[in-house]
Design a protein around this motif. Structure first.
Motif, PDB file in Angstrom:
ATOM      1  N   MET A  88      -9.042  -2.400   2.826  1.00 38.55           N
ATOM      2  CA  MET A  88      -9.364  -3.445   3.747  1.00 38.55           C
ATOM      3  C   MET A  88      -7.835  -3.827   4.129  1.00 38.55           C
ATOM      4  SD  MET A  88     -10.534  -6.528   1.324  1.00 38.55           S
ATOM      5  CE  MET A  88      -9.756  -7.711   2.602  1.00 38.55           C
ATOM      6  N   GLY A  89      -7.790  -4.714   5.237  1.00 36.88           N
ATOM      7  CA  GLY A  89      -6.459  -5.107   5.447  1.00 36.88           C
ATOM      8  C   GLY A  89      -6.821  -6.011   6.971  1.00 36.88           C
ATOM      9  N   GLY A  90      -5.721  -6.640   7.430  1.00 36.20           N
ATOM     10  CA  GLY A  90      -5.690  -7.463   8.306  1.00 36.20           C
ATOM     11  C   GLY A  90      -4.392  -6.990   9.409  1.00 36.20           C
ATOM     12  N   SER A  91      -4.605  -6.811  10.709  1.00 32.29           N
ATOM     13  CA  SER A  91      -3.589  -6.573  11.503  1.00 32.29           C
ATOM     14  C   SER A  91      -2.847  -5.265  11.398  1.00 32.29           C
ATOM     15  CB  SER A  91      -2.467  -7.655  11.460  1.00 32.29           C
ATOM     16  OG  SER A  91      -1.425  -7.545  12.541  1.00 32.29           O
ATOM     17  N   ALA A  92      -1.668  -5.090  10.746  1.00 33.04           N
ATOM     18  CA  ALA A  92      -1.053  -3.796  10.475  1.00 33.04           C
ATOM     19  C   ALA A  92      -1.909  -3.286   9.134  1.00 33.04           C
ATOM     20  CB  ALA A  92       0.400  -3.817  10.233  1.00 33.04           C
ATOM     21  N   GLY A  93      -2.416  -4.159   8.325  1.00 33.63           N
ATOM     22  CA  GLY A  93      -2.850  -3.864   7.214  1.00 33.63           C
ATOM     23  C   GLY A  93      -4.269  -3.017   7.697  1.00 33.63           C
ATOM     24  N   GLY A  94      -4.905  -3.675   8.707  1.00 27.96           N
ATOM     25  CA  GLY A  94      -6.110  -2.870   9.271  1.00 27.96           C
ATOM     26  C   GLY A  94      -5.961  -1.620   9.924  1.00 27.96           C
ATOM     27  N   GLY A  95      -4.890  -1.491  10.489  1.00 20.68           N
ATOM     28  CA  GLY A  95      -4.319  -0.096  11.042  1.00 20.68           C
ATOM     29  C   GLY A  95      -4.110   0.761   9.935  1.00 20.68           C
ATOM     30  N   LEU A  96      -3.361   0.333   9.104  1.00 18.07           N
ATOM     31  CA  LEU A  96      -3.275   1.423   7.824  1.00 18.07           C
ATOM     32  C   LEU A  96      -4.426   1.753   6.991  1.00 18.07           C
ATOM     33  CD1 LEU A  96       0.200  -0.297   6.833  1.00 18.07           C
ATOM     34  CD2 LEU A  96      -0.059   2.062   7.415  1.00 18.07           C
ATOM     35  N   SER A  97      -5.272   0.606   6.820  1.00 18.82           N
ATOM     36  CA  SER A  97      -6.612   1.009   6.212  1.00 18.82           C
ATOM     37  C   SER A  97      -7.247   2.058   6.993  1.00 18.82           C
ATOM     38  CB  SER A  97      -7.480  -0.417   6.140  1.00 18.82           C
ATOM     39  OG  SER A  97      -6.828  -1.202   5.153  1.00 18.82           O
ATOM     40  N   ALA A  98      -7.413   1.996   8.347  1.00 17.45           N
ATOM     41  CA  ALA A  98      -7.979   2.968   9.086  1.00 17.45           C
ATOM     42  C   ALA A  98      -7.270   4.369   8.899  1.00 17.45           C
ATOM     43  CB  ALA A  98      -7.903   2.651  10.293  1.00 17.45           C
ATOM     44  N   ALA A  99      -6.049   4.269   8.765  1.00 19.12           N
ATOM     45  CA  ALA A  99      -5.253   5.444   8.787  1.00 19.12           C
ATOM     46  C   ALA A  99      -5.403   6.083   7.458  1.00 19.12           C
ATOM     47  CB  ALA A  99      -3.772   5.175   9.073  1.00 19.12           C
ATOM     48  N   VAL A 100      -5.692   5.369   6.096  1.00 22.22           N
ATOM     49  CA  VAL A 100      -5.892   5.704   5.024  1.00 22.22           C
ATOM     50  C   VAL A 100      -7.241   6.330   4.732  1.00 22.22           C
ATOM     51  CG1 VAL A 100      -6.290   5.029   2.384  1.00 22.22           C
ATOM     52  CG2 VAL A 100      -4.196   4.232   3.707  1.00 22.22           C
ATOM     53  N   ALA A 101      -8.172   5.687   5.586  1.00 24.53           N
ATOM     54  CA  ALA A 101      -9.490   6.512   5.902  1.00 24.53           C
ATOM     55  C   ALA A 101      -9.587   7.801   6.386  1.00 24.53           C
ATOM     56  CB  ALA A 101     -10.514   5.417   6.335  1.00 24.53           C
ATOM     57  N   LEU A 102      -8.891   8.034   7.284  1.00 25.99           N
ATOM     58  CA  LEU A 102      -8.524   9.276   8.000  1.00 25.99           C
ATOM     59  C   LEU A 102      -7.859  10.392   7.110  1.00 25.99           C
ATOM     60  CD1 LEU A 102      -7.202   8.225  11.447  1.00 25.99           C
ATOM     61  CD2 LEU A 102      -9.442   9.204  11.047  1.00 25.99           C
ATOM     62  N   LEU A 103      -6.865   9.831   6.267  1.00 19.67           N
ATOM     63  CA  LEU A 103      -6.160  10.846   5.559  1.00 19.67           C
ATOM     64  C   LEU A 103      -7.194  11.262   4.319  1.00 19.67           C
ATOM     65  CD1 LEU A 103      -2.857   8.967   5.056  1.00 19.67           C
ATOM     66  CD2 LEU A 103      -3.117  11.325   5.723  1.00 19.67           C
ATOM     67  N   ALA A 104      -7.816  10.119   3.912  1.00 17.81           N
ATOM     68  CA  ALA A 104      -8.869  10.639   2.502  1.00 17.81           C
ATOM     69  C   ALA A 104      -9.854  11.615   3.213  1.00 17.81           C
ATOM     70  CB  ALA A 104      -9.608   9.317   2.334  1.00 17.81           C
ATOM     71  N   ARG A 105     -10.132  11.379   4.407  1.00 22.87           N
ATOM     72  CA  ARG A 105     -11.259  12.413   4.953  1.00 22.87           C
ATOM     73  C   ARG A 105     -10.582  13.849   5.047  1.00 22.87           C
ATOM     74  NH1 ARG A 105     -12.634  12.174  11.237  1.00 22.87           N
ATOM     75  NH2 ARG A 105     -10.203  12.942  11.260  1.00 22.87           N
ATOM     76  N   ASP A 106      -9.430  13.838   5.598  1.00 25.42           N
ATOM     77  CA  ASP A 106      -8.832  15.324   6.308  1.00 25.42           C
ATOM     78  C   ASP A 106      -8.251  15.843   4.924  1.00 25.42           C
ATOM     79  OD1 ASP A 106      -9.399  14.373   8.599  1.00 25.42           O
ATOM     80  OD2 ASP A 106      -7.644  13.677   9.436  1.00 25.42           O
ATOM     81  N   ARG A 107      -7.720  15.026   3.942  1.00 28.82           N
ATOM     82  CA  ARG A 107      -7.160  15.651   2.721  1.00 28.82           C
ATOM     83  C   ARG A 107      -7.981  15.747   1.615  1.00 28.82           C
ATOM     84  NH1 ARG A 107      -1.260  12.340   2.228  1.00 28.82           N
ATOM     85  NH2 ARG A 107      -0.435  13.255   4.288  1.00 28.82           N
ATOM     86  N   GLN A 108      -9.450  15.583   2.053  1.00 32.36           N
ATOM     87  CA  GLN A 108     -10.676  15.521   0.801  1.00 32.36           C
ATOM     88  C   GLN A 108     -10.102  14.835  -0.304  1.00 32.36           C
ATOM     89  OE1 GLN A 108     -11.219  19.827   0.602  1.00 32.36           O
ATOM     90  NE2 GLN A 108     -12.808  19.672   2.186  1.00 32.36           N
TER      91      GLN A 108
ATOM     92  N   PRO B   2     -17.083  -2.798  -8.495  1.00 35.64           N
ATOM     93  CA  PRO B   2     -16.570  -2.383  -7.258  1.00 35.64           C
ATOM     94  C   PRO B   2     -14.943  -3.023  -6.988  1.00 35.64           C
ATOM     95  CG  PRO B   2     -18.714  -3.565  -6.769  1.00 35.64           C
ATOM     96  CD  PRO B   2     -18.316  -3.723  -8.312  1.00 35.64           C
ATOM     97  N   ALA B   3     -14.384  -2.205  -6.003  1.00 36.81           N
ATOM     98  CA  ALA B   3     -13.190  -2.616  -5.889  1.00 36.81           C
ATOM     99  C   ALA B   3     -12.632  -2.883  -4.162  1.00 36.81           C
ATOM    100  CB  ALA B   3     -12.103  -1.876  -6.511  1.00 36.81           C
ATOM    101  N   VAL B   4     -12.065  -3.805  -4.043  1.00 37.56           N
ATOM    102  CA  VAL B   4     -11.380  -3.982  -2.801  1.00 37.56           C
ATOM    103  C   VAL B   4      -9.894  -3.578  -2.992  1.00 37.56           C
ATOM    104  CG1 VAL B   4     -12.985  -5.632  -1.574  1.00 37.56           C
ATOM    105  CG2 VAL B   4     -11.239  -6.302  -3.025  1.00 37.56           C
ATOM    106  N   TYR B   5      -9.430  -2.710  -1.908  1.00 41.06           N
ATOM    107  CA  TYR B   5      -7.968  -2.187  -1.894  1.00 41.06           C
ATOM    108  C   TYR B   5      -7.550  -2.897  -0.504  1.00 41.06           C
ATOM    109  CZ  TYR B   5      -4.233   1.016  -1.868  1.00 41.06           C
ATOM    110  OH  TYR B   5      -2.788   1.666  -1.870  1.00 41.06           O
ATOM    111  N   ASN B   6      -6.616  -3.788  -0.754  1.00 38.55           N
ATOM    112  CA  ASN B   6      -5.911  -4.375   0.358  1.00 38.55           C
ATOM    113  C   ASN B   6      -4.609  -4.102   0.640  1.00 38.55           C
ATOM    114  OD1 ASN B   6      -6.397  -6.928   2.436  1.00 38.55           O
ATOM    115  ND2 ASN B   6      -4.374  -7.521   1.233  1.00 38.55           N
ATOM    116  N   ILE B   7      -4.360  -3.965   2.042  1.00 36.37           N
ATOM    117  CA  ILE B   7      -3.049  -3.700   2.479  1.00 36.37           C
ATOM    118  C   ILE B   7      -2.723  -4.702   3.391  1.00 36.37           C
ATOM    119  CG2 ILE B   7      -1.889  -1.802   3.940  1.00 36.37           C
ATOM    120  CD1 ILE B   7      -4.229   0.239   3.149  1.00 36.37           C
ATOM    121  N   HIS B   8      -1.527  -5.109   3.091  1.00 36.93           N
ATOM    122  CA  HIS B   8      -1.044  -6.489   3.966  1.00 36.93           C
ATOM    123  C   HIS B   8      -0.722  -6.048   5.547  1.00 36.93           C
ATOM    124  CE1 HIS B   8       3.274  -5.862   3.957  1.00 36.93           C
ATOM    125  NE2 HIS B   8       3.233  -5.335   2.943  1.00 36.93           N
ATOM    126  N   GLY B   9      -0.596  -7.248   6.101  1.00 40.95           N
ATOM    127  CA  GLY B   9      -0.278  -7.159   7.685  1.00 40.95           C
ATOM    128  C   GLY B   9       1.113  -7.515   7.839  1.00 40.95           C
ATOM    129  N   GLY B  10       1.540  -7.596   9.172  1.00 41.06           N
ATOM    130  CA  GLY B  10       3.014  -7.704   9.289  1.00 41.06           C
ATOM    131  C   GLY B  10       3.623  -6.947  10.270  1.00 41.06           C
TER     132      GLY B  10
END
Length: 663
Positions: free
Chosen positions: A503-523, A426-434
């Motif tokens: 995964m990610g924290g703060s801005a990284g958490g928001g970007l992770s949520a956005a990436v999940a939306l993109l992956a859904r919408d772009r298949q 398995p893999a965790v794909y981390n996006i940093h905050g800031g």
């Protein structure tokens, strides 16, 4: 008498109330309508908004024709009142606005309009310079005396102002905007404050949200548009708002209207009435502001804001505006300061004692500005990878991978357990905050390495472009491109493509949520889960928590406002119309997303938006595990790694990862 204020720099003065005609006169007995208009003028109202509210395919509307008859029957002299008419961009053709205006004037039986307001701008190809000169020609011809716009962006209004100044023709005098206790981000925000400072006035409209704030939760007539689809949130606040009105010995309608009068750039508030009694009740809002005071009113209604961007809006320089009634307190400019610590009527949730002790020792930091955002050496602020690994059986490498089409390449750091070659892990794909404005992937190497060590997963730590140098969509597109690369190269990297968690924290958490939306919408690549740690989701800065932690804690309101301004630009920074891939809270649909783990502290400004995000996922039938840690500040695990609250939080994350990854 109702006080008056300057209408921009036109030389005209308007009453602070303007009486609208949409769905009013055509719902009244004619004699009652005559009596109401006569009473309005006798009370000092001098501006009447009379538009041709019809369009092809819709039933004909004659409120403007009715108004013409009402004026005659009421015996009004033309110097007692001013006509505000609407001009629609849909009818703006080769001959300009003149044919449309002449038709409107014919219908209302007048030879000129004192003010015309241009309807919504939906066509980006409109030649703004040509439009400004067309309105200048109408002014020169005596057909109009001033003009303004309805719900145009601050950027476009600034273009109109600049064109008019450059070419020596009259510019816009008002910007009509939706402005209510529940919808105030745009008029109160920084972009429009710059417009107000140049002498343009605000005309507040829809101040009662179609009657909803007055208690009419299920309106029986057509109401205005609902930008951002926040009306359900507004309805939920009506009981508390009504209780506040009762505590002030006033009505919700009077309180809602009174709030609009507290904006320093306001020239006039537009409302409709269908009886003389309703009109007089609405006009009494002036007395409420005088009795309570503008500043106090704004503080009291602050929790009612569904889209607040700032608690104290900025307006024009008082030296540039002459007030018609200086004795009335609400016509004075409110102070341009915000509370130094927290909110005067919203006490902050206290920090956990272990966290408070650490916060007390943190040195004071100067506020972030665009000029002070750190750029050099950010990759050396935290220990290097070898030091982070510290003898654990983990190997690492740096790679440069393709970025989005036409964009620069991306750097990633990959961490792997030693001795697991040939396995699909398995893999965790981390996006940093800031805040999407500062930071480096190395800041969160320790977080990733700990998971690699404990769970035996591959960790991928991605870099992305930062605002303001690279605003939206640069950052989120970099993060999505990195995920696509990881999935496409899973076999070579020893990764199971069906078991990737973003995964990610703060801005990284928001970007992770956005990436999940993109992956859904772009298949795009399948995602096994999204681990969102105190995610930065909501650009509007409207929640109770966002006000409670103004000047308090580790990530504060001023930094958040700066971050969204850098990422989205002035027009969209705090707007309900911001893209969902920038601010996931703006997403209309949260269905079909991978399981989410959402963690947030109870004592931080992202608390409410994160809880709301989980709630909305549940509403679609989706999976979300929500942890709100009592007394937790923003990023408490990084500031206090040995605190008991951190140990509990880390155990919860690991437990969830084991479950979603089948470990």
């Amino acid at each position: 008498m109702i006080p008056r204020r300057p209408l921009g720099t036109s030389g005209l003065e308007t009453s602070v109330f303007a009486l609208g005609s949409w769905h009013t006169y055509d719902r009244m007995d004619f004699a009652d309508a005559v009596a109401m208009v006569r009473a309005a003028v006798d009370a000092g109202v001098n501006l009447f908004d009379v538009g041709v509210y019809s369009f092809p395919g819709a039933p004909p509307v004659f409120t403007d024709v009715l108004f013409s008859a009402i004026v005659r029957a009421a015996g009004l002299r033309r110097d007692e009142w001013m006509l505000s008419s609407k001009l629609w961009l849909e009818g703006y053709g080769e001959a300009g606005f003149r044919p449309q205006l002449e038709s409107a004037l014919f219908r209302v039986g007048e030879d000129h309009a004192d003010l015309v307001v241009l309807g919504d701008l939906r066509d980006s190809t409109v030649d703004l310079r040509e439009l400004v000169h067309d309105l200048g020609a109408l002014t020169e011809a005596g057909l109009i005396r001033a003009w303004g716009v309805n719900n145009w962006s601050a950027t476009t209004v600034q273009q109109l102002v600049d064109i008019a100044a450059e070419d020596g023709v009259p510019g816009p005098q008002i910007a009509q905007l939706k402005y209510s206790v529940a919808r105030r981000a745009i008029p109160d925000g920084v972009p429009f404050s710059r417009i107000w400072e140049q002498g343009v006035s605000l005309q507040a409209s829809d101040v009662l949200e179609g009657g909803i704030l007055a208690g009419k939760i299920a309106p029986t007539r057509q109401v205005g548009r609902d930008p951002g689809e926040i009306r359900d949130r507004i309805i939920a606040q009506v009981p508390a708002f009504s209780a506040l009105a009762e505590s002030l010995d006033t009505t919700p309608a009077q309180l809602g209207i009174a709030f609009s009068l507290t904006h320093p750039a306001l020239a006039t508030t537009l409302f409709g009435a269908t009886s003389t009694a309703q009109l007089r009740a609405n006009l009494a809002a002036v007395e409420l502001v005088d009795r309570v005071g503008a500043d106090e009113l704004r503080r009291l209604v602050a929790p009612s804001g569904a889209t607040t961007a700032s608690s104290t809006p900025r307006g024009p320089d008082p030296a540039r505006r002459t007030l018609a009634s200086p004795s009335r307190p609400f016509l004075q400019e409110p102070p341009m300061t915000a509370p130094a610590l927290g909110h005067p009527h919203l006490p902050a949730v206290p920090f956990d004692p272990e966290i408070q002790a650490v916060l007390d020792e943190l040195p004071a930091q100067p506020p972030l500005t665009r000029e002070t955002l750190p750029r050099e050496g950010t990759d050396r602020m935290f220990p290097g990878n070898d030091e982070v690994i510290a003898g654990r059986a983990i190997e690492w490498e740096e790679r440069v991978i393709p970025g989005p089409a036409g964009a620069p390449d991306i750097e990633v750091t990959i961490f792997r357990p030693q001795g697991r070659a040939g396995e699909a892990l398995p893999a965790v794909y981390n996006i940093h905050g800031g805040g999407m404005i500062v930071g480096h992937r190395s800041w969160e190497s320790a977080r990733v390495v700990d998971l690699v060590d404990e769970l035996g997963v591959v960790g991928v730590n991605v870099e992305y472009r930062l605002a303001p140098e690279d605003p939206y969509p640069a950052g989120v597109e970099d993060c999505y491109a990195g995920l696509v690369w990881l999935a496409a190269n899973a076999a070579a990297l020893g990764v199971d493509p069906a078991r990737i968690v973003v995964m990610g924290g703060s801005a990284g958490g928001g970007l992770s949520a956005a990436v999940a939306l993109l992956a859904r919408d772009r298949q795009g690549p399948p995602i096994a889960g999204q681990l969102l740690l105190c995610p930065m989701l909501d650009n509007t800065n409207t929640t109770t928590a966002s006000l409670q932690y103004d000047g308090i804690g580790t990530w504060q309101r001023d930094a958040n406002l700066l971050a969204w301004s850098c990422v989205l630009g002035d027009d969209l920074a705090f707007s309900e119309g911001a893209p969902a891939y920038a601010a996931p809270s703006r997403a209309a649909d949260l269905g079909g997303l991978p399981p989410a783990f959402i963690e947030v502290g109870a004592a931080e400004m992202f608390r409410d938006e994160d809880v709301a995000y989980a709630t909305r996922i549940w509403a679609t039938g989706g999976q979300a595990e929500l942890h709100v840690w009592a007394g937790g500040c923003h990023g408490f695990d990084m500031y206090m790694p040995e605190a008991e609250i951190t140990r509990a939080a880390l155990a919860s994350r690991v437990s969830w990862l084991r479950r979603v990854l089948g470990l």
